[in-house]
Design a protein around this motif. Structure first.
Motif, mmCIF file in Angstrom:
data_model
loop_
_atom_site.group_PDB
_atom_site.id
_atom_site.type_symbol
_atom_site.label_atom_id
_atom_site.label_comp_id
_atom_site.label_asym_id
_atom_site.label_seq_id
_atom_site.Cartn_x
_atom_site.Cartn_y
_atom_site.Cartn_z
ATOM 1 N N GLY A 54 57.133 33.179 35.965
ATOM 2 C CA GLY A 54 56.025 34.513 35.712
ATOM 3 C C GLY A 54 57.311 35.503 36.276
ATOM 4 O O GLY A 54 57.224 36.738 35.938
ATOM 5 N N THR A 55 58.533 35.515 36.621
ATOM 6 C CA THR A 55 58.877 36.066 37.356
ATOM 7 C C THR A 55 60.351 36.377 35.694
ATOM 8 O O THR A 55 60.873 35.613 35.523
ATOM 9 N N VAL A 77 45.196 34.627 39.506
ATOM 10 C CA VAL A 77 46.686 34.276 39.615
ATOM 11 C C VAL A 77 46.540 32.822 40.213
ATOM 12 O O VAL A 77 45.670 32.006 40.453
ATOM 13 N N LEU A 89 49.613 35.777 36.589
ATOM 14 C CA LEU A 89 48.174 36.093 36.555
ATOM 15 C C LEU A 89 47.592 35.112 35.938
ATOM 16 O O LEU A 89 48.794 34.257 34.571
ATOM 17 N N TRP A 143 49.727 41.004 41.275
ATOM 18 C CA TRP A 143 48.920 40.055 40.785
ATOM 19 C C TRP A 143 47.506 39.486 41.185
ATOM 20 O O TRP A 143 46.685 40.308 40.658
ATOM 21 N N GLN A 182 53.771 33.725 43.745
ATOM 22 C CA GLN A 182 52.954 35.094 43.777
ATOM 23 C C GLN A 182 53.673 35.681 41.960
ATOM 24 O O GLN A 182 52.880 37.002 41.948
ATOM 25 N N GLY A 183 53.757 35.098 41.512
ATOM 26 C CA GLY A 183 54.244 36.107 40.171
ATOM 27 C C GLY A 183 53.462 35.759 39.172
ATOM 28 O O GLY A 183 54.782 35.777 38.075
ATOM 29 N N SER A 217 58.229 40.949 33.048
ATOM 30 C CA SER A 217 59.391 40.535 32.690
ATOM 31 C C SER A 217 60.065 39.952 31.058
ATOM 32 O O SER A 217 60.651 39.585 30.759
#
Lengths: 815, 491
Positions: free
Chosen positions: B282-283, B490, B327, A247, B324-325, A49
């Motif tokens: 995160g996305t 994560v 780390l 991830w 899940q986006g 992103s």
């Protein structure tokens, strides 16, 4: 035909490398096919992103068939200079009057720069690069930039790394090359960044470079060879098979990659401290190349170059680091690789032509960059941007598009494909004299290797060169070669270094001489700092080159050169050196040391040395700093062994009102005495003893390639209350067991008449002086000094402030 | 437009909310939020931060050590000491946004002053944060605004204020950069004391001739379509810089680019909303969310709390791709390891490894701050993560092997005693050992409170496989393997 995506490196290399039939042509055709695939492989989705988030999760472990690379595969080492390097002070246009005029507080003193050609000169710290230039293998690509310069670090660096200006980059130019080279597989040993994070320029659409730590081998290496942690590695490998989002997988794989990389590369990552950041990184890069694991691209970067304020100290330090790193890289690289390795530099922009009020420069535009290597065709490329014709934001206008710079590397060195990688056709600057692996490896003159430890043999002083008598004055950049071994009482074999007084006479402008071993690369140091109006002598102790010669280089204008030899060091029998805490030997001002009190006239006086001031009876020569003071008119002082025939040499030259010192190493004559003569009218003479030579005692001397040990212009000047301690041992080639060091010490930027004293750290500050300094002068003198606590020297100027430079010429170790 | 759907108050969503706002989902907090009256009430609970989160008291003299004290203090706040860690996490966001670095600022006190602004007021108002940070000496030094004079403007701060801090690149002209830089002339600091100084001077007075006190440019400027610097009094000059921020967040108009003609406050709000979403989710931000967050920020006149609240109440924030986006960044990874091991930061955080991991507090890599996710993923960066995990493991095992230890392994969720770990297994028959070793793995996993029981994870089975062939004394290495497991990386 296209190759399958998961082709192994070894297979890819077999396709890529056909050294038997016109390797470049085959490489290129194959490469173009591979490029097409890499680009078609598509971007990896999932969480990317922001700009540098491009990430390729996972890889095929079967594709790890690392190295070796083909005999005609070029290796590229890319050095990033982050923050915007001031190209105008890396390669300075010293012949452009605007250069000094625009850059108040920032411009280099042209007299200190290292001349290239056409009025361009290197930053004085870049002595290694000068050696490559002199050898014909440093290309300076001038004016590299891109249209509509963006002044943001971030954007401009992204454009440079992407190889595409004014687009939001998804991947980098070398990353796209890597895509083609690897055909979309994920070989961890084809490209590497030595550092902590992998930069955009080595991130491709389908693959990216491996990060190699520069801070010692990590977990995964197996130093004890017992494989104790293998079960833990196996557990971590199993965890990767889990699937809970991109991830989760990326992190698991990165842990495993780190173990694998550490296991593979640990042996090449030194555990010991390897100095400054870039030097450490390039040393690792050289070791990785030597190991031939498959690496074609190695990158490293460092900073900070963003010199908005306080630029001189900051940028000088960066240039010194660059120079050291290049030297260390080629010192580590196996010479067999010299015709297969090329180094290139880049930075996001240069800096403004005008300096600001804070001794800084702001974000600029075009800048020069270096390409270095055994097959590089040295010279200036592109066109130097004008300082007179700046753009509307007063920035320089670029003359070489960075894509042409990249294309020249890709097509000239990496097997081609520039138009696919860069998305267009760009000029090849023809930077290379031969393709990778072709031609005979060729390098600059070797640096001088320290001599074996030598004993001292004093000689009756003798003048061995006088350009006034023969040869004419030395012009700018001229080098005078002076034969030493086999003449003047110096034996043809066995002599390792010479003690000589070198005098610059009739200089037409401020200049310096550098005296160095004959036939070796000229170091970035100076020996004599002279100028019009007066002769300037300085003692040198310098190693002899392979042909038994020394060389004297003149920097600017013309000047005559006199060389008087006082003795030599030999690998055979001779006297050992014992340093003394500095002490006054004699002083005509007060009759100290048994000399007649009162000014010295023309009549010689004998001075007892043996048995005085710590010098024992068996001493054969003495190291004395001789100072002329309260001089009534011009003249000179001469020290000779008592009883020896009259000599035509001189030690100290002066004018009326001077206070001038010079170091002398003089043989003791009859009765352990020396004779002091003074030409010209009245003057006082003062002698401070720093050590002596005696048979079967003391240590032996080793000459080294002159190296800069100290430059307070990059830190804090020496001044009242600001005595400094300088670590000498374990630096600049001086070993930990050295007992004394031979330094050429220069003072400049002096705020008032004063003097500089050098003494062993930890000892009481003696009442002696090594340099007498005046505002507006740059003065040098040789210093031979015992090392004090922890191998340190102390340096002080108790009266006024000045900058001090010290260059190591050699050292004394116990015999 | 359809009204946004409210997320469901269930354990999955609450755990996700807590991980993203409080670094880890602590069991007591999960229970508390599940007991809330509504999802909104749960989010409000998360945002109920203390008015005064305290400040780091330096006990050491050396600047470097003080910096380390500040780092440990802050990490401990994140891991333990804050009742509402969103306060510290939001401070981390601002630290990576309005960037200064100790490298250039040079004084731990000045970094503390700036970090404390983020900690105390990070949920306050963007305008207040931007105006205040601009004349904090940390920022004056970091972007050279302390040497920005009428006669020789230094554009570093003026440019980044627009490009990286508020508007985003491409939404202003070079003339705007010049106007902004001119408006900020005259602020500086004393290098020795670190004290702020105004050297604006005043045209017409005697000191206007003094090069050391006439730095401010009093002339009116056009900036984003507005005329600024209209108050040319001595006191007015001092506020001209802030006026650029008020204009960007007020009635400025974007002069060029795809946003030409739009109110700059909307463009600022979109720029910041993208960044906030990236930090928490995160996305790539969905366009509907972008519009909603922009409007929330503009409508609240740039108040942070309602804006962040709007984000945390978006249903999209609880979608699988967002869960899940992200780390864990290195700081977030360290915090999670501290919580897992029960160790305090000064005893256990290997700060020397954090730069290599990609994120050293007080030392952002450059003015654009840290990025996310793939930015931190490389073999070498993860080599430093494993090194950090092993450091933590050795600290835990100090108590196990150490002279004054009691032979047990203590983690946040419990103690695994020595007799279970080794003695018990030795005394068993060979046939009984495998099951016993797996039971110890289970005990260690339970004590770590790392949730491995989600579909798709092979971590537990991998640890079983390790235990099956491990010597009894090697079972404690499970602690290190847990800290290195994908689950820990994560967020």
């Amino acid at each position: 035909m296209s190759l399958p995506r998961d082709i192994s490196t070894a297979d890819a290399l077999r396709h890529l490398s056909r050294p038997d039939v016109d390797p470049n042509a085959i490489d290129r055709r194959r490469f173009l096919q591979l490029i097409g695939m890499g680009a078609g492989a598509g971007l990896v989705g999932g969480g990317a992103s922001s700009l540098l988030d491009a990430f390729a999760p996972g890889h095929d472990p079967s594709a790890w068939a690392a190295g070796p690379i083909g005999a005609h595969d070029g290796v590229l080492v890319v050095i990033g200079m982050f923050g915007g390097n001031d190209g105008l002070n890396m390669v300075a246009p010293v012949d452009d009057p605007n250069y000094v005029a625009y850059r108040r507080g920032v411009a280099l003193d042209p007299a200190t720069t290292l001349p290239l050609a056409d009025g361009n000169a290197l930053h004085p710290a870049l002595t290694e690069l000068k050696r490559w230039w002199d050898a014909g293998h440093l290309a300076v690509v001038q004016g590299v930039g891109y249209p509509d310069q963006d002044e943001s670090h971030f954007n401009s660096m992204a454009y440079w790394m992407a190889g595409a200006p004014h687009t939001i980059p998804q991947n980098g130019w070398l990353g796209r090359w890597l895509d083609g080279h690897l055909a979309g597989s994920h070989d961890l040993y084809a490209a590497a960044e030595v550092g902590s994070s992998v930069p955009l320029h080595v991130i491709g659409a389908a693959t990216k470079a491996t990060g190699v730590s520069d801070r010692g081998p990590g977990w995964g290496a197996d130093p004890d060879g017992e494989g104790r942690d293998q079960a833990q590695f196996a557990a971590l490998r199993r965890m990767v098979s889990g699937a809970r989002g991109p991830w989760f997988a990326a992190a698991g794989q990165a842990v495993v990659d780190s173990i694998d990389v550490n296991a593979r590369l640990g042996p090449f990552v030194p555990d010991e401290d390897r100095g400054e950041e870039l030097a450490r990184k390039l040393t690792i890069a050289a070791r990785l190349i030597n190991a031939n694991l498959g690496f074609r691209v190695l990158t490293a970067g460092w900073g900070d170059f963003d010199s908005h304020a306080g630029q001189p100290g900051m940028h000088n330090a960066r240039m010194g680091e660059l120079n050291t790193a290049i030297g260390q890289f080629f010192g580590t690289l196996d010479p067999a690789w010299l015709n297969r390795v090329t180094i290139m530099t880049f930075s996001e922009f240069g800096r403004t032509a005008w300096s600001n009020d804070g001794q800084g420069t702001d974000h600029g535009s075009a800048a020069p960059h270096f390409v270095i290597g055994g097959n590089v065709r040295g010279g200036l490329y592109g066109q130097r941007p004008s300082l007179a014709n700046l753009d509307r934001w007063e920035r320089q206008v670029h003359t070489v598009d960075f894509r042409a710079y990249y294309a020249s590397i890709l097509d000239g060195w990496m097997g081609g494909g520039s138009s696919e990688v860069l998305g267009g056709s760009f000029e090849d600057l023809r930077l290379f004299a031969a393709g990778p692996g072709d031609g005979t490896p060729s390098t600059p003159l070797p640096p001088f290797v320290a001599t074996s430890a030598g004993a001292f043999v004093p000689l009756t002083p003798v003048r061995v060169a006088d350009t006034r008598a023969a040869g004419g004055p030395l012009g700018p950049d001229a080098v005078l070669t002076v034969p030493i071994a086999g003449a003047h009482g110096v034996p043809p074999v066995g002599a390792t270094a010479v003690v000589a007084n070198v005098t610059a006479v009739d200089a037409t402008q401020p200049h310096f001489f550098t005296v160095y071993p004959g036939g070796t690369g000229r170091p970035g140091t100076s020996s004599i700092n002279g100028g019009p109006g007066r002769p300037v002598p300085n003692l040198v102790v310098v190693g002899l080159g392979a042909a038994g010669t020394i060389e004297v280089f003149n920097s600017h204008g013309t000047a005559h050169c006199l060389v008087d030899v006082f003795g030599y060091f030999t690998s055979g029998d001779g006297a050992g050196f014992t340093p003394l805490t500095p002490a006054r030997l004699f002083d005509t001002r007060d009759g100290a040391g048994g000399v007649p009190a009162g000014k010295l006239g023309e009549a010689p006086i004998d001075i007892a040395v043996a048995g005085q001031a710590g010098v024992p009876d068996e001493a054969t020569a003495v190291v004395v700093n001789l100072t002329a003071a309260e001089t009534d008119g011009p003249g000179f002082l001469r020290l000779t062994p008592t009883g020896s025939p009259p000599a035509s040499t001189s030690n100290v030259n002066f004018f009326a009102g001077d206070v001038v010192p010079n170091l002398a190493i003089v043989q003791l004559g009859e009765g352990g005495r020396v004779t002091l003569e003074g030409a010209g009218s009245g003057k006082h003479a003062i002698g401070d003893v720093f050590g002596y030579f005696a048979p079967d005692a003391g240590g032996r001397f080793r000459a080294v390639a002159p190296q800069r040990l100290l430059d307070t212009r990059e830190s804090t000047p020496v001044g009242p209350g600001a005595a400094i301690d300088v670590q000498v041992t374990d630096r600049a080639g001086v070993p930990g067991n050295a007992t004394a060091v031979v330094l050429n010490v220069a003072a400049m930027n002096v705020t008032g008449p004063s003097f500089v004293t050098v003494w062993p750290a930890g000892a009481a500050q003696p009442g002696t002086s090594n340099l007498n300094v005046m505002p507006g002068q740059t003065i040098a003198n040789l210093v031979i000094c015992q090392l004090g606590d922890n191998g340190n020297l102390s340096i002080a100027n108790p009266i006024a402030q000045c900058d001090v430079l010290a260059d190591v010429m050699g050292f004394v170790v116990p015999s | 437009m359809m009204p946004a759907r409210m997320p469901t108050l269930n354990e999955t969503n609450v755990v996700h909310l807590l991980r993203r706002t409080e670094f880890v989902a602590r069991p007591d907090r999960v229970a508390a939020l599940l007991g809330a009256a509504s999802f909104e009430a749960a989010v409000d609970d998360v945002l109920a931060v203390p008015a005064n989160p305290g400040t780091c008291q330096f006990t050491r003299e050396a600047n470097w050590e003080r910096g380390q004290e500040l780092v440990h203090y802050w990490i401990d706040r994140m891991a333990y000491d804050s009742p509402r860690p969103i306060q510290e996490r939001m401070a981390l966001f601002w630290h990576g946004h309005f960037v200064s670095s100790m490298d250039k600022v040079g004084k731990a006190e000045l970094m503390r002053e700036q970090i404390d602004l983020w900690r105390h007021h990070g949920l306050g108002n963007v305008r207040h944060l931007a105006v205040t940070m601009s004349t904090q000496v940390a920022m004056l030094r970091y972007l050279d605004n302390n040497d920005n004079r009428r006669t020789s403007p230094n554009q570093n701060f003026g440019r980044e204020l627009m490009e990286l801090f508020l508007l985003g690149v491409g939404n202003y002209t070079e003339a705007d950069v010049e106007a902004c830089s001119a408006a900020w002339t005259g602020h500086t600091d004393d290098w020795e004391t670190g004290a702020y100084e105004w050297r604006g001077g005043e045209p017409g007075r005697a000191d206007w001739q003094n090069r050391n006190s006439n730095w401010h440019d009093y002339s009116r400027k056009r900036f984003l379509g507005q005329t600024i610097n209209t108050d040319n009094s001595f006191e007015g000059g001092r506020t001209h810089g802030a006026e650029t921020i008020l204009t960007m967040l007020g009635n400025g108009v974007v002069p060029i680019g795809p946003n030409a003609g739009r109110p700059s406050r909307e463009v600022v709000a979109e720029f910041l909303s993208r960044k906030l979403w990236t930090f928490f989710a995160g996305t790539t931000i969905p366009s509907g969310v972008l519009a909603a967050l922009r409007d929330a920020l503009v409508n609240s006149d740039f108040a942070v709390r309602p804006w962040l609240r709007a984000l945390l109440l978006r249903d999209e924030f609880y979608a699988t791709d967002v869960r899940q986006g992200l780390l864990r960044s290195p700081v977030e990874y360290i915090v999670a390891m501290l919580v897992t091991t029960g160790l305090r930061s000064p005893d256990a955080t290997p700060t020397w490894l954090m730069d290599g991991m990609g994120q050293a507090l007080l030392y952002p890599p450059n003015v654009s701050g840290w990025r996310h996710n793939g930015y931190y993923v490389s073999a070498s960066a993860f080599g430093d993560r494993t090194a950090a995990a092993r450091q933590m493991m050795w600290r835990v095992l100090d108590r196990y092997w150490g002279d004054d230890g009691d032979g047990s392994v203590r983690l946040v969720g419990g103690v695994v005693p020595a007799q279970d770990l080794i003695d018990g297994i030795w005394q068993m028959s060979a046939g009984a050992r495998p099951a016993a070793k797996r039971a110890i793995v289970d005990q260690l996993i339970d004590a770590s409170r790392i949730d491995l029981d989600v579909a798709g994870s092979n971590t537990r089975s991998s640890l079983y496989a390790f235990a099956d062939q491990a010597q009894p004394w090697e079972l404690v290495y499970v602690v290190g393997l847990l800290l290195m497991s994908p689950e820990m990386h994560v967020l």
